[in-house]
Design a protein around this motif. Structure first.
Motif, PDB file in Angstrom:
ATOM      1  N   SER A 117      -4.216 -37.981 -53.098  1.00  9.26           N
ATOM      2  CA  SER A 117      -4.986 -39.036 -53.739  1.00  9.26           C
ATOM      3  C   SER A 117      -5.387 -38.603 -55.156  1.00  9.26           C
ATOM      4  N   ASP A 118      -5.794 -37.347 -55.318  1.00 16.82           N
ATOM      5  CA  ASP A 118      -6.155 -36.834 -56.654  1.00 16.82           C
ATOM      6  C   ASP A 118      -4.941 -36.845 -57.565  1.00 16.82           C
ATOM      7  N   TYR A 119      -3.802 -36.481 -56.999  1.00 14.10           N
ATOM      8  CA  TYR A 119      -2.558 -36.459 -57.786  1.00 14.10           C
ATOM      9  C   TYR A 119      -2.245 -37.863 -58.311  1.00 14.10           C
ATOM     10  N   LEU A 120      -2.372 -38.867 -57.425  1.00 18.46           N
ATOM     11  CA  LEU A 120      -2.104 -40.248 -57.854  1.00 18.46           C
ATOM     12  C   LEU A 120      -3.137 -40.690 -58.893  1.00 18.46           C
ATOM     13  N   ASP A 121      -4.395 -40.279 -58.730  1.00 16.66           N
ATOM     14  CA  ASP A 121      -5.421 -40.621 -59.729  1.00 16.66           C
ATOM     15  C   ASP A 121      -5.042 -40.028 -61.083  1.00 16.66           C
ATOM     16  N   ARG A 122      -4.537 -38.791 -61.066  1.00 15.98           N
ATOM     17  CA  ARG A 122      -4.155 -38.165 -62.342  1.00 15.98           C
ATOM     18  C   ARG A 122      -2.980 -38.911 -62.965  1.00 15.98           C
ATOM     19  N   LEU A 123      -2.007 -39.334 -62.109  1.00 14.19           N
ATOM     20  CA  LEU A 123      -0.861 -40.101 -62.620  1.00 14.19           C
ATOM     21  C   LEU A 123      -1.348 -41.391 -63.266  1.00 14.19           C
ATOM     22  N   GLY A 124      -2.283 -42.043 -62.604  1.00 13.12           N
ATOM     23  CA  GLY A 124      -2.804 -43.327 -63.091  1.00 13.12           C
ATOM     24  C   GLY A 124      -3.465 -43.180 -64.452  1.00 13.12           C
ATOM     25  N   ARG A 125      -4.166 -42.056 -64.628  1.00 15.17           N
ATOM     26  CA  ARG A 125      -4.853 -41.834 -65.904  1.00 15.17           C
ATOM     27  C   ARG A 125      -3.890 -41.364 -66.968  1.00 15.17           C
ATOM     28  N   GLY A 126      -2.729 -40.839 -66.513  1.00 16.66           N
ATOM     29  CA  GLY A 126      -1.810 -40.145 -67.426  1.00 16.66           C
ATOM     30  C   GLY A 126      -1.259 -41.008 -68.546  1.00 16.66           C
ATOM     31  N   GLY A 127      -1.105 -42.299 -68.338  1.00 13.52           N
ATOM     32  CA  GLY A 127      -0.637 -43.183 -69.402  1.00 13.52           C
ATOM     33  C   GLY A 127       0.857 -43.127 -69.642  1.00 13.52           C
ATOM     34  N   SER A 128       1.503 -42.008 -69.363  1.00 15.67           N
ATOM     35  CA  SER A 128       2.940 -41.904 -69.649  1.00 15.67           C
ATOM     36  C   SER A 128       3.738 -42.552 -68.508  1.00 15.67           C
ATOM     37  N   SER A 129       5.065 -42.539 -68.688  1.00 14.14           N
ATOM     38  CA  SER A 129       5.918 -43.128 -67.654  1.00 14.14           C
ATOM     39  C   SER A 129       5.906 -42.244 -66.406  1.00 14.14           C
ATOM     40  N   ASN A 130       5.439 -42.784 -65.313  1.00 11.27           N
ATOM     41  CA  ASN A 130       5.515 -42.059 -64.037  1.00 11.27           C
ATOM     42  C   ASN A 130       5.600 -43.106 -62.931  1.00 11.27           C
ATOM     43  N   ILE A 131       5.840 -42.656 -61.717  1.00 15.12           N
ATOM     44  CA  ILE A 131       6.113 -43.597 -60.627  1.00 15.12           C
ATOM     45  C   ILE A 131       4.978 -44.607 -60.434  1.00 15.12           C
ATOM     46  N   LEU A 132       3.729 -44.151 -60.590  1.00 14.91           N
ATOM     47  CA  LEU A 132       2.614 -45.072 -60.340  1.00 14.91           C
ATOM     48  C   LEU A 132       2.512 -46.120 -61.453  1.00 14.91           C
ATOM     49  N   ASN A 133       2.492 -45.648 -62.714  1.00 14.83           N
ATOM     50  CA  ASN A 133       2.343 -46.592 -63.824  1.00 14.83           C
ATOM     51  C   ASN A 133       3.519 -47.560 -63.907  1.00 14.83           C
ATOM     52  N   GLU A 134       4.720 -47.028 -63.670  1.00 14.13           N
ATOM     53  CA  GLU A 134       5.898 -47.908 -63.757  1.00 14.13           C
ATOM     54  C   GLU A 134       5.909 -48.918 -62.609  1.00 14.13           C
ATOM     55  N   THR A 135       5.447 -48.492 -61.431  1.00 17.09           N
ATOM     56  CA  THR A 135       5.378 -49.422 -60.299  1.00 17.09           C
ATOM     57  C   THR A 135       4.447 -50.590 -60.647  1.00 17.09           C
ATOM     58  N   ILE A 136       3.275 -50.241 -61.208  1.00 18.05           N
ATOM     59  CA  ILE A 136       2.293 -51.291 -61.532  1.00 18.05           C
ATOM     60  C   ILE A 136       2.876 -52.240 -62.590  1.00 18.05           C
ATOM     61  N   ASP A 137       3.535 -51.671 -63.613  1.00 21.38           N
ATOM     62  CA  ASP A 137       4.130 -52.505 -64.681  1.00 21.38           C
ATOM     63  C   ASP A 137       5.228 -53.405 -64.135  1.00 21.38           C
ATOM     64  N   LEU A 138       6.116 -52.802 -63.358  1.00 25.19           N
ATOM     65  CA  LEU A 138       7.248 -53.581 -62.838  1.00 25.19           C
ATOM     66  C   LEU A 138       6.764 -54.681 -61.893  1.00 25.19           C
ATOM     67  N   LEU A 139       5.778 -54.342 -61.093  1.00 31.89           N
ATOM     68  CA  LEU A 139       5.216 -55.335 -60.160  1.00 31.89           C
ATOM     69  C   LEU A 139       4.612 -56.497 -60.955  1.00 31.89           C
ATOM     70  N   GLY A 140       3.901 -56.144 -62.022  1.00 30.78           N
ATOM     71  CA  GLY A 140       3.285 -57.175 -62.870  1.00 30.78           C
ATOM     72  C   GLY A 140       4.337 -58.118 -63.439  1.00 30.78           C
ATOM     73  N   SER A 141       5.521 -57.585 -63.748  1.00 30.70           N
ATOM     74  CA  SER A 141       6.582 -58.423 -64.317  1.00 30.70           C
ATOM     75  C   SER A 141       7.155 -59.392 -63.288  1.00 30.70           C
ATOM     76  N   CYS A 142       6.833 -59.195 -62.025  1.00 28.53           N
ATOM     77  CA  CYS A 142       7.391 -60.075 -60.973  1.00 28.53           C
ATOM     78  C   CYS A 142       6.457 -61.223 -60.622  1.00 28.53           C
ATOM     79  N   TYR A 143       5.245 -61.258 -61.184  1.00 31.73           N
ATOM     80  CA  TYR A 143       4.248 -62.234 -60.727  1.00 31.73           C
ATOM     81  C   TYR A 143       4.749 -63.682 -60.840  1.00 31.73           C
ATOM     82  N   GLY A 144       5.447 -63.994 -61.946  1.00 31.75           N
ATOM     83  CA  GLY A 144       5.934 -65.365 -62.141  1.00 31.75           C
ATOM     84  C   GLY A 144       6.782 -65.804 -60.951  1.00 31.75           C
ATOM     85  N   HIS A 145       7.719 -64.962 -60.579  1.00 33.95           N
ATOM     86  CA  HIS A 145       8.617 -65.287 -59.481  1.00 33.95           C
ATOM     87  C   HIS A 145       7.860 -65.339 -58.151  1.00 33.95           C
TER      88      HIS A 145
END
Ligand SMILES: C[S@@+](CC[C@H](N)C(=O)[O-])C[C@H]1O[C@@H](n2cnc3c(N)ncnc32)[C@H](O)[C@@H]1O
Length: 407
Positions: A117-145
């Protein structure tokens, strides 16, 4: 049965195949007083009352001899027994014994859950491209559909399979909650600790607006159908859409992606959707081992050493190996033992000694590598029809939305 198969004795007495063959030879040459049994030209040790105590004595003698000479005898820590149930302990011991592997999904227990959980929190804060941030971005791009699909339903449930710290699902939950159709966030995970932490987070973010329904289960084996089908809010089941989330590359930890995908497919019905996200096979991802994301570099990250620590296998007993295997198409972290070990498990009536030889390995993490095409192929073969897929701008991550294939 009038005789023991060699494999029976190996299992019952925890001895090697060679030892059993030596006993048979010893009995044939009269050195050991064991009754033998002939069957189809082969010689076995007879299953008789007289043989039982002799076999016990021989096995015990062999163990003492081995222990004093070459084996380091270890017992798992108190914490290990506190963390795992007897059923889980049997599975861990058997997996170590049969395959030299620590079942990867038990890494999310106790301190392991907190580390993850701490690792994922660090990824979330990291700002760079990583599995968590990219998942959130890509998911956001699907909202219209997704909105177009949801329009045809009265209610939506989100079934998050492998919740981590719930951050990957947070934006989607916020989006669905605004549309007033979200009924439940069904959290499915093997880790009791992560499920408890998830409840707190969801409450902290959404108060009482979203109902949190946790289910502890192993997505490799347990069907989810009862979970997702048991409420429909209307008499007509078709008015509820279940959106299954399988995010953050959880699928990559299974040796065969089809195993969890098949279970997910069997848990879906009607127009239900499955949304998966994963890190793709690239030259860069083949070199990716940094699960510490900024922590000081130990030989093994805390998440990985944790499972060895609770077994009482200290770092001076092994060398760490991490590599990409072309053959297995997977990134693997394993330790190679510097000395032979006997790990003695004792939980309730379960007693097992696992022998791990010097030079043998214990695999503690495997991450499979797929191209986008290969992952979609796995989905298709499992009876899932991809309706939308996208790659991150740097081509390293993908998201896919799938529904049940027709026919
Ligand atoms: C790689 S993390 C992904 C977390 C989250 N979905 C994300 O994207 O941040 C894997 C999650 O799946 C859970 N998990 C791993 N193997 C599992 C299994 N066999 N059955 C159920 N849950 C599992 C872990 O406890 C953890 O919460």
């Amino acid at each position: 049965v009038k005789y023991f198969k060699n494999t029976d004795l190996i299992r019952l007495l925890n001895v090697s195949d060679k030892t059993v063959r030596n006993w048979v030879q010893g009995a044939q040459t009269g050195k050991i007083e064991l009754d033998l049994w002939e069957e189809k030209g082969r010689t076995y040790i007879a299953d008789t009352l007289a043989n039982a105590p002799i076999l016990e004595r021989l096995a015990e003698k062999g163990r003492k001899y081995r222990n004093s000479r070459t084996y380091k005898v270890l017992t798992p820590t108190r914490l290990f027994y506190d963390l795992y149930s007897t059923k889980e302990i049997i599975e861990i011991a058997s997996s170590l014994d049969d395959y030299g592997k620590y079942p990867f999904y038990y890494r999310y227990t106790g301190e392991g859950a907190k580390q993850w959980s701490d690792y994922l929190d660090r990824l979330g804060r990291g700002g760079s491209s990583n599995i968590l941030n990219e998942t959130i971005d890509l998911l956001g791009s699907c909202y219209g559909h997704l909105d177009n699909i949801i329009r045809g339903y009265s209610h939506v449930n989100v079934v998050d399979v492998g919740i981590g710290n719930c951050v990957a699902a947070k934006d989607l939950l916020t989006h669905l909650n605004k549309g007033k159709k979200l009924r439940k966030y069904i959290a499915v995970d093997i880790s009791r600790e992560l499920l408890d932490a998830g409840r707190e987070r969801i409450h902290q973010w959404f108060g009482d607006q979203i109902e949190y329904e946790p289910h502890q289960c192993n997505i490799g084996f347990d069907k989810l159908a009862d979970i997702s089908h048991n409420d429909t809010y209307d008499k007509d089941a078709t008015s509820t859409l279940n959106i299954f989330l399988f995010l953050g590359g959880t699928v990559l930890n299974f040796k065969d992606a089809a195993q969890p995908l098949r279970i997910l497919r069997e848990s879906m019905s009607g127009g239900d959707l499955l949304i998966s996200s994963l890190k793709l096979d690239t030259p860069r991802s083949r070199r990716f081992f940094d699960f510490d994301a900024g922590q000081s570099k130990a030989q093994l990250s805390v998440q990985n050493s944790f499972i060895l620590d609770v077994l009482n296998i200290s770092p001076n007993l092994y060398d760490v190996e991490q590599f990409y295997s072309e053959n297995q198409k997977a990134r693997i972290i394993q330790v190679r033992l510097r000395t032979s070990l006997e790990l003695k498990f004792a939980a309730d009536r379960f007693l097992k000694t696992v022998e791990l030889k010097k030079g043998s390995t214990i695999e503690i993490l495997r991450v499979c590598h797929y191209s986008d095409y290969e992952f979609l192929e796995h989905q298709r073969n499992t009876g899932l029809d991809n309706i939308l897929s996208m790659k991150s701008l740097n081509d390293e991550y993908m998201i896919s939305i799938a529904k049940l294939a027709k026919g």
